[in-house]
Design an enzyme around this catalytic site. Sequence first.
Site, mmCIF file in Angstrom:
data_model
loop_
_atom_site.group_PDB
_atom_site.id
_atom_site.type_symbol
_atom_site.label_atom_id
_atom_site.label_comp_id
_atom_site.label_asym_id
_atom_site.label_seq_id
_atom_site.Cartn_x
_atom_site.Cartn_y
_atom_site.Cartn_z
ATOM 1 N N ASP A 164 43.496 38.380 48.205
ATOM 2 C CA ASP A 164 43.731 39.397 48.931
ATOM 3 C C ASP A 164 42.641 40.488 48.953
ATOM 4 O O ASP A 164 41.829 40.126 48.019
ATOM 5 C CB ASP A 164 44.975 40.148 48.526
ATOM 6 C CG ASP A 164 46.316 39.345 48.611
ATOM 7 O OD1 ASP A 164 46.368 38.438 49.569
ATOM 8 O OD2 ASP A 164 47.303 39.689 47.810
HETATM 9 N N1 URA Z 1 48.623 36.240 44.734
HETATM 10 C C1 URA Z 1 48.488 37.380 45.431
HETATM 11 O O1 URA Z 1 49.829 38.077 45.635
HETATM 12 N N2 URA Z 1 47.297 38.110 45.841
HETATM 13 C C2 URA Z 1 46.340 37.084 45.581
HETATM 14 O O2 URA Z 1 45.093 37.583 46.163
HETATM 15 C C3 URA Z 1 46.311 35.951 45.016
HETATM 16 C C4 URA Z 1 47.588 35.506 44.526
#
Ligand code: URA
Length: 250
Positions: A107
């Site tokens: 993310d």
């Molecule tokens: N899980 C999440 O919620 N975000 C990420 O970036 C990676 C794994």
Amino acid sequence: MLEKLRIDKLLSHAGYGTRSEIKKAVKAGRVFIDGVKVKDSGIIVQPNTQIIKFDEEQVQYRSTIYLMLNKPQGVISATEDGRERTVIDLLLPVDKLLSPFPVGRLDKDTTGLLLLTNDGQLAHELLSPKKHVNKTYEALVLGEVTEADKISFEQGVTFDDGYVTKPAQLTIFESSQTDEGQCTRIQLTITEGKFHQVKRMFLAVGKQVLTLKRLSMGPLQLDENLALGQYRELTDNEVDLLRQHRGIGK
Ligand code: URA
């Protein structure tokens, strides 16, 4: 398999200039293959068996690139985007020549280990749901994370869309008071990679992830000497470990 490609493509990938610059260099007699001056910038070469020289310097050619990035917050895991900065924008021009792309997605606000490569086969296998590649994250979670959450994660929790997660291993570290309230530091190892997986797993037990950092992917560990936004090439040993690991599908 013997690799074959055009000399202008090879030289531009190796950082000797654009295709048109290389065409000029060939015309000027600056490029040699096995001691013979090249006349045509479209000629096909076999870099594994032929010696290529540019201005008398032997050209070191490789076709693959493997980079480990400590992803900072605020950049997206994509190769290009009309509006947002991407992880590729963090690379030096020379490291973009072989067109690496991020293996999977973190993310925008997640930090930590991101592998960038142009090895499509390896990327595909590391991401394949069939391979169950472990990914370990460290997170700061709002509220108290409990042994009951640990058991729920081992058994699988249910997302709002009904999806039940695969067993995951939770390690609970210390709790602390922050401006946001009581928080718990944890590590979570998962074997799948659904969109917002870790955040949604905590939401499923009524908790919010405040910060998230990836520590490892399969055998590849984040090099803690890399500051946020820094990257380095994988060592030969790390590449070998990844190649061996991808064969271990369950
Ligand atoms: N899980 C999440 O919620 N975000 C990420 O970036 C990676 C794994």
